[in-house]
Design a protein around this motif. Structure first.
Motif, short mmCIF file in Angstrom:
data_model
loop_
_atom_site.label_atom_id
_atom_site.label_comp_id
_atom_site.label_asym_id
_atom_site.label_seq_id
_atom_site.Cartn_x
_atom_site.Cartn_y
_atom_site.Cartn_z
N ALA A 95 55.17 59.73 74.55
CA ALA A 95 54.09 58.86 75.01
C ALA A 95 54.40 58.13 76.33
CB ALA A 95 53.73 57.85 73.91
N PRO A 96 55.57 57.46 76.51
CA PRO A 96 55.83 56.76 77.77
C PRO A 96 55.82 57.68 78.98
CG PRO A 96 57.36 56.02 76.07
CD PRO A 96 56.65 57.23 75.52
N THR A 97 56.33 58.92 78.79
CA THR A 97 56.34 59.87 79.91
C THR A 97 54.92 60.24 80.32
OG1 THR A 97 58.46 60.79 79.18
CG2 THR A 97 57.11 62.15 80.64
N PHE A 98 54.06 60.49 79.33
CA PHE A 98 52.68 60.86 79.66
C PHE A 98 51.95 59.71 80.35
CE2 PHE A 98 52.38 64.23 76.04
CZ PHE A 98 53.25 65.04 76.75
N VAL A 99 52.19 58.48 79.91
CA VAL A 99 51.55 57.33 80.55
C VAL A 99 52.04 57.18 81.99
CG1 VAL A 99 51.35 54.82 80.52
CG2 VAL A 99 51.15 56.11 78.39
N GLU A 100 53.35 57.36 82.20
CA GLU A 100 53.89 57.26 83.56
C GLU A 100 53.29 58.30 84.48
OE1 GLU A 100 58.26 57.16 85.85
OE2 GLU A 100 58.14 57.59 83.68
#
Length: 488
Positions: free
Chosen positions: A253-258
């Motif tokens: 999730a954090p990678t996709f948001v970034e």
């Protein structure tokens, strides 16, 4: 035609009162008493040809600063001397150090500079040697410690620059290590292709998604989310992935948001996988997508770190003027910008204790000046301001037009201010308020000499608690180096 000099009248002047009859007779034979009308008698910078002593009358002394004459003394005291007072010191450039104007017709004892020098050397040889040693030795001392002051400032700036360069260099190293790991995982995925776990159609879908995501990552560089918005989007994506059975959903999730992806993106990816071969599962697509994003983000980090290093080196080059002559045309705002950059994250960065406020007049023309020396001035004054504020406060830099031929730079801080009893001495060589061993007392003296003596400008300070401002006025065209040919 001057008056005949009388020994007894000379003896009434404090300068000559302890001389012997023979010494007074020698002076009377060599000099004359002249009555001059009101007006200029000595002009600063002219060849010093005579030594003068006021007998009766009144005079005004002045020195040139910032393109104007500043009155330094007005007196009618008998015995006041001026002119070629240092003619007896060998190796000196004998020019008048100040201008003198007579307020009214005045009687003055006049002595030729060479005769005055010969008298002093013959009658007071020890005093001449002592004064010569004092002036020449003092000058050498100032030059040596002045160089040390420059080296100390350079050391401070170099330490800050090294720290700044270390950050992007370390970021590059981390990104390369992460990139190597990610590329290794992508090679593992390629091995899956060899095993036939992806059909040609599924592969075409994944490559299309990969290209689109790479483009989205590039676009997302300008995307700024608040901490709350970032957290909400991570929760949405994590829940979406978890609902569909994706392993490591909350790591993805954090990678996709970034990367700037949202639920709509994931829905399109999911739809594409449904149309492909069953072996191109959503889990595989998401994993492939994660590696693609990681690779793009790490390459962005490397590119940004490289850009930062290049910008820092360009700023250092501008600051040091390594690619320019000592006397050049320069934009004062570029000089200030490069100096501020050298202080790194001490000032002007969000969350840092010193806030930078700029009020710049962008219409100012370029200066014909000594850029490297002016950067030294900014450095010394800003460094003093940071120390005065004890690392916490607001640094203000303003530029404006002072007059048709002058510009004005103000560097201010909201520290405790300079005590009234010492504010008049801060430009004096070797005067410092810093603890023993921490300051040479030449930083502001060096700044004064660069601004006033080298550029023909003016440097002064206005200070009260919470508002200290150093005001630097510079001519649009500073005097050229003595060896330069204006026609070149």
């Amino acid at each position: 035609m001057g008056e005949t000099c009388v020994r007894d009248e000379l003896r009434t002047l404090f300068l000559f009162e302890h001389l012997s009859d023979e010494q007074l007779d020698t002076l009377c034979q060599a000099g004359t008493i002249e009555t001059f009308p009101a007006g200029p008698i000595v002009t600063e910078g002219d060849q010093a040809t005579c030594f003068y002593v006021l007998i009766d009358g009144e005079l005004i002394m002045s020195k040139r600063s910032g393109g104007v004459d500043i009155q330094t003394n007005r007196t009618s005291q008998r015995g006041v001397y001026f002119g070629a007072w240092s003619a007896y010191i060998p190796g000196e450039e004998h020019v008048y150090q100040a201008s003198v104007r007579l307020v009214e017709p005045s009687r003055v004892f006049v002595l030729d500079a060479e005769a005055f020098a010969a008298f002093m050397r013959s009658q007071f040889p020890m005093a001449v040697h002592l004064l010569e040693g004092h002036l020449v030795g003092g000058r050498r001392q100032s030059q040596i410690i002045g160089q040390r002051e420059k080296l100390l400032a350079l050391g401070t700036i170099t330490a800050g620059l090294t720290h700044q360069l270390n950050n992007p260099a370390a970021a590059t190293a981390r990104a390369v290590a992460d990139l190597r790991e990610g590329v290794g995982k992508m090679r593992h995925k390629l091995a899956m292709l060899a095993d036939g776990k992806f059909s040609p159609e599924a592969l075409r879908v994944l490559i299309t998604i990969q290209d689109q995501v790479a483009e989205q990552v590039a676009k997302s560089k300008g995307l700024e989310l608040t901490a709350l918005e970032t957290s909400d989007r991570e929760d949405q994506i994590g829940e979406w992935l978890e609902d569909r059975g994706i392993a490591s959903a909350w790591d993805y999730a954090p990678t996709f948001v970034e990367a700037g992806l949202d639920i709509d993106w994931l829905e399109r990816i999911s739809a594409s996988c449904e149309d492909a071969d069953a072996t191109a599962s959503l889990q595989s697509a998401i994993g492939w997508l994660k590696y693609t994003i990681d690779t793009e983000l790490r390459m962005n980090e490397i590119a940004e770190a490289s850009r930062r290093i290049s910008a820092l080196l360009a700023g250092a080059k501008q600051y040091s003027q390594m690619d320019r002559g000592s006397y050049q045309s320069a934009d004062v705002h570029e000089l200030l910008r490069s100096t501020i950059m050298m202080f790194g994250d001490k000032i002007g960065h969000q969350g840092k204790p010193i806030t930078l406020v700029k009020d710049m007049d962008k219409s100012l023309p370029e200066l014909q000046c000594y850029p490297g020396d002016l950067n030294q001035v900014w450095t010394n004054i800003i460094d003093n301001a940071i120390q005065a504020m004890d690392g916490h406060g607001t640094l203000t830099i303003r530029t404006a037009r002072e007059s048709e031929q002058m510009i004005r730079v103000e560097i201010g801080d909201d520290g405790p201010g300079i005590p009234e009893d010492i504010v008049g001495r801060i430009f004096t060589p070797f005067f410092t308020t810093k603890p023993f061993g921490e300051g040479t007392g030449l930083g502001l003296d060096l700044a004064w000499r660069i601004v006033v003596e080298k550029h023909g400008g003016d440097l002064r300070v206005v200070s009260e608690p919470g508002n200290t401002r150093f005001i630097i006025c510079l001519p649009l065209v500073a005097p050229r180096p003595a060896e330069a040919d204006p026609g070149e």
